[in-house]
Design a protein around this motif. Structure first.
Motif, PDB file in Angstrom:
ATOM      1  N   ALA A   7       0.832  -1.205   0.000  1.00  0.00           N
ATOM      2  CA  ALA A   7       0.000   0.000   0.000  1.00  0.00           C
ATOM      3  C   ALA A   7       0.869   1.258   0.000  1.00  0.00           C
ATOM      4  N   VAL A   8       1.943   1.247   0.763  1.00  0.00           N
ATOM      5  CA  VAL A   8       2.855   2.390   0.805  1.00  0.00           C
ATOM      6  C   VAL A   8       3.509   2.587  -0.549  1.00  0.00           C
ATOM      7  N   LEU A   9       3.976   1.492  -1.171  1.00  0.00           N
ATOM      8  CA  LEU A   9       4.610   1.594  -2.484  1.00  0.00           C
ATOM      9  C   LEU A   9       3.625   2.068  -3.544  1.00  0.00           C
ATOM     10  N   LEU A  10       2.373   1.595  -3.493  1.00  0.00           N
ATOM     11  CA  LEU A  10       1.352   2.015  -4.443  1.00  0.00           C
ATOM     12  C   LEU A  10       1.046   3.503  -4.274  1.00  0.00           C
ATOM     13  N   ALA A  11       0.936   3.961  -3.051  1.00  0.00           N
ATOM     14  CA  ALA A  11       0.657   5.372  -2.789  1.00  0.00           C
ATOM     15  C   ALA A  11       1.807   6.250  -3.295  1.00  0.00           C
ATOM     16  N   ALA A  12       3.033   5.790  -3.101  1.00  0.00           N
ATOM     17  CA  ALA A  12       4.195   6.548  -3.578  1.00  0.00           C
ATOM     18  C   ALA A  12       4.220   6.592  -5.096  1.00  0.00           C
ATOM     19  N   ALA A  13       3.876   5.491  -5.732  1.00  0.00           N
ATOM     20  CA  ALA A  13       3.862   5.447  -7.198  1.00  0.00           C
ATOM     21  C   ALA A  13       2.787   6.361  -7.754  1.00  0.00           C
ATOM     22  N   VAL A  14       1.615   6.355  -7.158  1.00  0.00           N
ATOM     23  CA  VAL A  14       0.526   7.213  -7.623  1.00  0.00           C
ATOM     24  C   VAL A  14       0.903   8.681  -7.435  1.00  0.00           C
ATOM     25  N   ALA A  15       1.490   9.005  -6.320  1.00  0.00           N
ATOM     26  CA  ALA A  15       1.890  10.385  -6.064  1.00  0.00           C
ATOM     27  C   ALA A  15       2.955  10.821  -7.061  1.00  0.00           C
ATOM     28  N   GLY A  16       3.866   9.933  -7.399  1.00  0.00           N
ATOM     29  CA  GLY A  16       4.925  10.260  -8.339  1.00  0.00           C
ATOM     30  C   GLY A  16       4.435  10.366  -9.766  1.00  0.00           C
ATOM     31  N   CYS A  17       3.299   9.811 -10.089  1.00  0.00           N
ATOM     32  CA  CYS A  17       2.763   9.829 -11.454  1.00  0.00           C
ATOM     33  C   CYS A  17       1.702  10.891 -11.634  1.00  0.00           C
ATOM     34  N   SER A  18       1.571  11.793 -10.715  1.00  0.00           N
ATOM     35  CA  SER A  18       0.493  12.774 -10.816  1.00  0.00           C
ATOM     36  C   SER A  18       0.701  13.735 -11.973  1.00  0.00           C
ATOM     37  N   GLY A  19       1.901  13.781 -12.527  1.00  0.00           N
ATOM     38  CA  GLY A  19       2.167  14.627 -13.668  1.00  0.00           C
ATOM     39  C   GLY A  19       2.447  16.070 -13.310  1.00  0.00           C
ATOM     40  N   ALA A  20       2.137  16.501 -12.129  1.00  0.00           N
ATOM     41  CA  ALA A  20       2.388  17.885 -11.734  1.00  0.00           C
ATOM     42  C   ALA A  20       3.838  18.013 -11.286  1.00  0.00           C
ATOM     43  N   PRO A  21       4.540  18.993 -11.848  1.00  0.00           N
ATOM     44  CA  PRO A  21       5.924  19.187 -11.398  1.00  0.00           C
ATOM     45  C   PRO A  21       5.921  19.683  -9.957  1.00  0.00           C
ATOM     46  N   PRO A  22       6.986  19.379  -9.231  1.00  0.00           N
ATOM     47  CA  PRO A  22       7.047  19.861  -7.849  1.00  0.00           C
ATOM     48  C   PRO A  22       7.100  21.389  -7.845  1.00  0.00           C
ATOM     49  N   ALA A  23       6.500  21.940  -6.857  1.00  0.00           N
ATOM     50  CA  ALA A  23       6.483  23.403  -6.733  1.00  0.00           C
ATOM     51  C   ALA A  23       7.904  23.896  -6.468  1.00  0.00           C
ATOM     52  N   PRO A  24       8.320  24.956  -7.172  1.00  0.00           N
ATOM     53  CA  PRO A  24       9.675  25.471  -6.927  1.00  0.00           C
ATOM     54  C   PRO A  24       9.762  26.070  -5.530  1.00  0.00           C
ATOM     55  N   ALA A  25      10.937  25.947  -4.956  1.00  0.00           N
ATOM     56  CA  ALA A  25      11.161  26.527  -3.634  1.00  0.00           C
ATOM     57  C   ALA A  25      11.151  28.045  -3.773  1.00  0.00           C
ATOM     58  N   PRO A  26      10.532  28.724  -2.824  1.00  0.00           N
ATOM     59  CA  PRO A  26      10.513  30.184  -2.920  1.00  0.00           C
ATOM     60  C   PRO A  26      11.944  30.738  -2.782  1.00  0.00           C
ATOM     61  N   ALA A  27      12.229  31.808  -3.506  1.00  0.00           N
ATOM     62  CA  ALA A  27      13.543  32.444  -3.425  1.00  0.00           C
ATOM     63  C   ALA A  27      13.696  33.052  -2.040  1.00  0.00           C
ATOM     64  N   PRO A  28      14.882  32.916  -1.460  1.00  0.00           N
ATOM     65  CA  PRO A  28      15.068  33.501  -0.128  1.00  0.00           C
ATOM     66  C   PRO A  28      15.005  35.030  -0.202  1.00  0.00           C
ATOM     67  N   ASP A  29      14.473  35.614   0.824  1.00  0.00           N
ATOM     68  CA  ASP A  29      14.387  37.066   0.931  1.00  0.00           C
ATOM     69  C   ASP A  29      15.810  37.611   1.118  1.00  0.00           C
ATOM     70  N   PRO A  30      16.289  38.484   0.209  1.00  0.00           N
ATOM     71  CA  PRO A  30      17.660  38.991   0.321  1.00  0.00           C
ATOM     72  C   PRO A  30      17.948  39.651   1.661  1.00  0.00           C
ATOM     73  N   ALA A  31      16.991  40.399   2.190  1.00  0.00           N
ATOM     74  CA  ALA A  31      17.208  41.049   3.484  1.00  0.00           C
ATOM     75  C   ALA A  31      17.372  40.018   4.590  1.00  0.00           C
ATOM     76  N   ALA A  32      16.616  38.917   4.504  1.00  0.00           N
ATOM     77  CA  ALA A  32      16.733  37.868   5.521  1.00  0.00           C
ATOM     78  C   ALA A  32      18.097  37.179   5.428  1.00  0.00           C
TER      79      ALA A  32
END
Length: 175
Positions: A7-32
Motif C-alpha cells: 500500500a505504501v509503495l502504491l501510494a508513492a507510485a501514484v503520487a509520483g505519477c500525478s504529472g504535476a511538477p514539484p512546486a519550486p522553492a521560494p527564493a530567499p528574501d535577500p534582506a533575511a
C-alpha cells in the motif's frame, strides 16, 4: 506486513505519477539572508575578542601577543562595520544566544573555561589551535555568504582574505 508495504509503495507510485511538477522553492528574501549573515558573524567576531582578551598575562610569546593584538583591532573594526551595515539597511540583527555551537569554528564552553587556566607554551599552543579553528570557521561562513548585497559580498571577500593570512601566521607560530 506485506500488504502495508504494498500500500505504501502504491501510494508513492501514484503520487509520483500525478504529472504535476514539484512546486519550486521560494527564493530567499535577500534582506533575511543579509540579516542572518550579520547575525552570525557579529557574535562570531565577539568570541574572537573574548579569545584575544585572554592573551595578556599568560606568558605568551611576542609573536602571539602581536597576532592577538592585530586580530583584536580588526575584529573590533569589523564588528562596527557590520553593525553599521545592518543599521543602514534596517536589518534586524539579533544575537544567536545558545547557537554558538551551530556556527563553524566557535570555541566550546570547555575550551573557553580551560584557556584561562593555562600559561606559557601550553596556553600558546591551545590558544593558537583554538583561534585557527575559529578563523577557519569565519572563512567558511564568509565564503558561504549567498546574499546579493555588493557591500556585504566585498566584506565577506575581505574577511576570507584577511583571516586566511592570519591563519597562515598562526600556523607558523605553532611550528
Amino acid at each position: 506486513m506485506i500488504r502495508v508495504l504494498a500500500a505504501v509503495l502504491l501510494a508513492a507510485a501514484v503520487a509520483g505519477c500525478s504529472g504535476a511538477p514539484p512546486a519550486p522553492a521560494p527564493a530567499p528574501d535577500p534582506a533575511a539572508v543579509d540579516a542572518a549573515f550579520l547575525s552570525s558573524m557579529i557574535p562570531h567576531h565577539e568570541q574572537a575578542l573574548e579569545l584575544t582578551a585572554m592573551v595578556g598575562g599568560r606568558g605568551a610569546s611576542p609573536g602571539l601577543a602581536a597576532v592577538a593584538l592585530r586580530i583584536d583591532r580588526e575584529q573590533v573594526e569589523e564588528i562596527g562595520q557590520m553593525q553599521g551595515l545592518a543599521r543602514a539597511r534596517s536589518l534586524p540583527v539579533g544575537a544567536h544566544d545558545g547557537m554558538h555551537g551551530a556556527m563553524p569554528g566557535m570555541a566550546d564552553p570547555a575550551t573557553l573555561a580551560t584557556l584561562p587556566t593555562l600559561h606559557g607554551p601550553a596556553f600558546e599552543r591551545r590558544w593558537l589551535e583554538t583561534m585557527i579553528r575559529h578563523h577557519e570557521g569565519a572563512v567558511t561562513m564568509a565564503r558561504g555568504y549567498a546574499g546579493t548585497d555588493e557591500t556585504l559580498r566585498r566584506f565577506a571577500q575581505t574577511t576570507v582574505a584577511s583571516q586566511s593570512v592570519e591563519i597562515t601566521t598562526m600556523e607558523q607560530l605553532l611550528h
